[in-house]
Design a protein around this motif. Structure first.
Motif, mmCIF file in Angstrom:
data_model
loop_
_atom_site.group_PDB
_atom_site.id
_atom_site.type_symbol
_atom_site.label_atom_id
_atom_site.label_comp_id
_atom_site.label_asym_id
_atom_site.label_seq_id
_atom_site.Cartn_x
_atom_site.Cartn_y
_atom_site.Cartn_z
ATOM 1 N N SER A 59 -3.631 -6.212 3.323
ATOM 2 C CA SER A 59 -4.393 -5.707 2.183
ATOM 3 C C SER A 59 -4.827 -6.895 1.338
ATOM 4 O O SER A 59 -4.366 -8.021 1.558
ATOM 5 C CB SER A 59 -3.523 -4.758 1.351
ATOM 6 N N GLU B 207 -3.804 -7.661 -1.390
ATOM 7 C CA GLU B 207 -2.618 -8.179 -2.066
ATOM 8 C C GLU B 207 -1.601 -8.772 -1.098
ATOM 9 O O GLU B 207 -0.633 -9.399 -1.529
ATOM 10 C CB GLU B 207 -1.939 -7.056 -2.858
ATOM 11 N N PRO C 135 3.465 -6.124 -3.609
ATOM 12 C CA PRO C 135 2.389 -5.245 -3.124
ATOM 13 C C PRO C 135 2.916 -3.920 -2.590
ATOM 14 O O PRO C 135 2.130 -3.022 -2.289
ATOM 15 C CB PRO C 135 1.753 -6.070 -2.000
ATOM 16 N N GLN D 154 -0.734 3.779 2.923
ATOM 17 C CA GLN D 154 -1.401 2.734 2.160
ATOM 18 C C GLN D 154 -0.410 2.234 1.120
ATOM 19 O O GLN D 154 0.528 2.953 0.765
ATOM 20 C CB GLN D 154 -2.665 3.259 1.466
ATOM 21 N N ALA E 156 0.171 -0.635 -2.484
ATOM 22 C CA ALA E 156 -0.387 -1.557 -3.474
ATOM 23 C C ALA E 156 0.618 -1.737 -4.599
ATOM 24 O O ALA E 156 1.576 -0.967 -4.737
ATOM 25 C CB ALA E 156 -1.709 -1.037 -4.038
ATOM 26 N N ASN E 157 0.377 -2.728 -5.427
ATOM 27 C CA ASN E 157 1.240 -2.949 -6.588
ATOM 28 C C ASN E 157 0.983 -1.927 -7.682
ATOM 29 O O ASN E 157 1.888 -1.551 -8.426
ATOM 30 C CB ASN E 157 1.025 -4.365 -7.139
ATOM 31 N N ASP E 158 -0.261 -1.455 -7.768
ATOM 32 C CA ASP E 158 -0.654 -0.522 -8.829
ATOM 33 C C ASP E 158 -1.288 0.710 -8.196
ATOM 34 O O ASP E 158 -2.145 0.586 -7.318
ATOM 35 C CB ASP E 158 -1.648 -1.212 -9.774
ATOM 36 N N HIS F 233 -3.428 2.699 -9.346
ATOM 37 C CA HIS F 233 -4.862 2.757 -9.630
ATOM 38 C C HIS F 233 -5.671 2.022 -8.564
ATOM 39 O O HIS F 233 -6.842 2.344 -8.329
ATOM 40 C CB HIS F 233 -5.136 2.154 -11.011
ATOM 41 N N THR F 234 -5.057 1.055 -7.901
ATOM 42 C CA THR F 234 -5.732 0.332 -6.824
ATOM 43 C C THR F 234 -6.029 1.251 -5.648
ATOM 44 O O THR F 234 -7.031 1.079 -4.946
ATOM 45 C CB THR F 234 -4.855 -0.844 -6.342
ATOM 46 N N LEU F 235 -5.180 2.247 -5.447
ATOM 47 C CA LEU F 235 -5.292 3.136 -4.297
ATOM 48 C C LEU F 235 -5.972 4.460 -4.610
ATOM 49 O O LEU F 235 -6.609 5.054 -3.735
ATOM 50 C CB LEU F 235 -3.892 3.442 -3.736
ATOM 51 N N ARG G 133 -9.317 5.715 -2.969
ATOM 52 C CA ARG G 133 -10.413 4.765 -3.141
ATOM 53 C C ARG G 133 -10.928 4.266 -1.792
ATOM 54 O O ARG G 133 -12.106 3.939 -1.652
ATOM 55 C CB ARG G 133 -9.964 3.590 -4.011
ATOM 56 N N ASN G 134 -10.040 4.191 -0.815
ATOM 57 C CA ASN G 134 -10.445 3.760 0.523
ATOM 58 C C ASN G 134 -9.918 4.762 1.548
ATOM 59 O O ASN G 134 -8.886 4.538 2.182
ATOM 60 C CB ASN G 134 -9.918 2.360 0.833
#
Length: 223
Positions: free
Chosen positions: A72, A74, A145, A173, A175-177, A179-181, A194-195
């Motif tokens: 990713s 990150e 991450p 999936q 991520a650290n946040d 909101h990223t996902l 988001r993806n």
């Protein structure tokens, strides 16, 4: 990508998660002759279907390699394996944890181990299915991450393999946040990925080469 779906997608049963998992990237990159032969058959089947042929425009394994990448923005390290355990009793790292995941790189280096709670469930997430939103509050994960994890229930149930079914697999999936996902509609509160085309995938790390071939066959509807 799901090859078979016989699991209640909203119920969490830790027995379906426990144990060793390996990245589907191992299937894609395998140099085993039997697996390579199945990939060749899969590519021919996809190319013969006008609706699916674009998937194989650059090679079917290239398509899945992009969709199922475990890296990713990150994290540039490919995730080779997971080891999923029950959370430690009174560990103190995460209250009411649902499970613990140890993340491994391809060379078996342990990257992190965190206990995760189920924060909530996204109604239409990966593959449009209910998707668990896991979160760790471990202070050591503040910059990791792997702090947030989205994943669907393993399909089929891990018990199915012992009864002659396919190896279990799941999509995820991370991520650290969050909101990223995930994007949230301010008016309705509806969450969307988001993806939605990112399908990092883990498969139960058991069975034989033929069992792995069966996953690829089922994925491409081969006999």
């Amino acid at each position: 990508m799901t090859a078979s779906n016989t699991t209640d997608s909203t119920a969490f049963d830790i027995t379906d998660w426990l144990g060793e998992w390996e990245s589907f990237e191992h299937y894609i990159d395998s140099d085993d002759a039997a697996i390579q032969q199945i990939w060749e058959a899969a590519e021919q089947a996809v190319l013969a279907n006008p609706k699916m042929a674009p998937m194989a425009a650059r090679g079917i394994r290239t398509f899945w390699s992009m969709a199922c990448s475990t890296t990713s923005p990150e994290n540039i390290i490919h995730i080779g394996y997971w080891r999923v355990n029950e959370p430690a009793a009174e560990s103190g790292s995460t209250d009411d944890a649902a499970l613990a995941i140890e993340w491994f790189a391809e060379d078996d280096t342990s990257l992190d181990t965190y206990e995760y709670t189920i924060d909530h469930v996204i109604e239409h997430g990966l593959e449009g299915s209910p998707t668990f939103v896991f979160h760790t509050t471990d202070p050591a994960a503040e910059d990791s991450p792997f702090r947030w994890l989205l994943a669907i229930n393993p399909l089929p149930s891990r018990k199915a393999f012992a009864e002659g079914g396919l190896l279990s697999h799941l999509h995820f999936q991370y991520a650290n946040d969050l909101h990223t996902l995930v994007a949230t509609d301010e008016a309705t509160g509806t969450e969307t990925l988001r993806n939605p085309r990112w399908y990092a995938t883990m498969c139960a790390n058991e069975g034989t080469v033929e069992d792995r071939c069966a996953i690829i066959r089922a994925l491409h509807h081969l006999q």
